[in-house]
Design an enzyme around this catalytic site. Structure first.
Site, PDB file in Angstrom:
ATOM      1  N   SER A  95     -31.333  20.398  -2.678  1.00  0.00           N
ATOM      2  CA  SER A  95     -31.051  18.966  -2.744  1.00  0.00           C
ATOM      3  C   SER A  95     -31.539  18.385  -4.073  1.00  0.00           C
ATOM      4  CB  SER A  95     -31.679  18.276  -1.527  1.00  0.00           C
ATOM      5  OG  SER A  95     -31.224  16.954  -1.399  1.00  0.00           O
ATOM      6  N   ASP A 217     -21.132  18.215   4.765  1.00  0.00           N
ATOM      7  CA  ASP A 217     -22.459  17.742   4.358  1.00  0.00           C
ATOM      8  C   ASP A 217     -22.331  16.263   4.017  1.00  0.00           C
ATOM      9  OD1 ASP A 217     -24.884  17.132   3.176  1.00  0.00           O
ATOM     10  OD2 ASP A 217     -24.905  18.862   1.825  1.00  0.00           O
ATOM     11  N   HIS A 245     -26.978  19.394   5.527  1.00  0.00           N
ATOM     12  CA  HIS A 245     -27.536  19.377   4.175  1.00  0.00           C
ATOM     13  C   HIS A 245     -28.640  20.411   3.981  1.00  0.00           C
ATOM     14  CE1 HIS A 245     -28.075  17.593   0.270  1.00  0.00           C
ATOM     15  NE2 HIS A 245     -29.340  17.242   0.511  1.00  0.00           N
TER      16      HIS A 245
END
Length: 267
Positions: A95, A217, A245
């Site tokens: 991320s 996602d 995610h």
């Protein structure tokens, strides 16, 4: 400054193997990589750490000025690499850590030779010709909710971010991780994460790069993965058969296979 204590650095795996650095995302800590470490430990030296404010990091080292930009987190990564005297390591970032990795690789190319970006998003807010998945109003509302009631926000958002409604234990784990993060420090990291725009930084990446996105996602839609792939010269894009995610938790086998295949090609 004891960097290893500040960032709760853990070194495991094969001490004579190439080094892989695993970096967690917002609201998480190094424990989020526990299903990936066994896939690497036989062949690679594995370095894990917690960003200041997360996990078992030294909370007294927190500085709002330093961590109000991704540069501050990237400096932490570089300092961890220097403290361990890493050379030619591979940085795996989940991320927002994928974008932190972009900055760290640029600062210390002799220490980080390749990059794996798991569910990256260089900008969360939509722009002309770019879909980040959120409007400016969406992000303003998200941050206002987080800042007014962090625990309530965590309970509501964790299952959405995890994205596996049929496996509620995954959303519960992410919620617990969010709730274990210091709320004031989480607010700073959240603003840094969701208001950042790292698109221009991608063009400067000059190391072998693997981009992993997921079929579904809500935080980093597939258009974002395609954008990152197009922006980084010579990068490889793999779309995992995964939802949510956090594919290293929801689909660890597919995630680990993609990472280890990439690492094997680097050898």
């Amino acid at each position: 400054m004891d960097v290893e204590r500040r960032n709760n650095v853990t070194v495991t795996g094969n001490p004579s193997g190439p080094t892989v650095v695993l970096a967690h995302g917002f609201g998480c800590d190094q424990n989020m990589w526990r299903l990936t470490v066994p896939a690497l430990a036989d062949d690679y030296r594995v370095v894990l750490f917690d960003y200041v404010g997360a996990g078992r990091s030294d909370l007294s080292a927190f500085s709002e000025d330093r961590y109000a930009s991704l540069e501050g987190y990237a400096q932490d990564v570089v300092e961890v690499c220097e403290a361990l005297d890493l050379r030619d390591a591979v940085f795996v970032g989940h991320s927002v850590s994928a974008m932190i990795g972009v900055l760290a690789v640029g600062r210390a190319p002799e220490r980080l030779r390749a990059l794996v970006m798991v569910a990256p998003c260089p900008r969360y807010i939509d722009d002309d010709g770019y879909r980040g998945g959120f409007t400016a109003e969406d992000i303003a509302e998200l941050l206002a909710s987080l800042e007014s009631n962090y625990l309530g926000w965590s309970a509501a958002m964790a299952p959405v971010i995890m994205g596996n409604a049929d496996r509620p234990e995954l959303g519960e784990e992410l919620k617990n991780s969010f709730c274990a993060t210091d709320p004031d420090m989480a607010r700073v990291f959240a603003r840094t994460t969701f208001l950042s725009d790292s698109r221009d930084d991608l063009k400067a990446v000059a190391v072998p790069t693997l981009i992993l996105d997921c079929t579904q996602d809500v935080i980093a839609p597939r258009e974002v993965g395609a954008f990152v792939h197009q922006a980084i010269p010579g990068s490889t894009l793999v779309t995992l058969d995964a939802t949510g995610h956090c594919p290293h938790l929801s689909a660890p086998e597919a995630t680990n296979e993609a990472i280890t295949d990439f690492l094997a090609r680097l050898a």
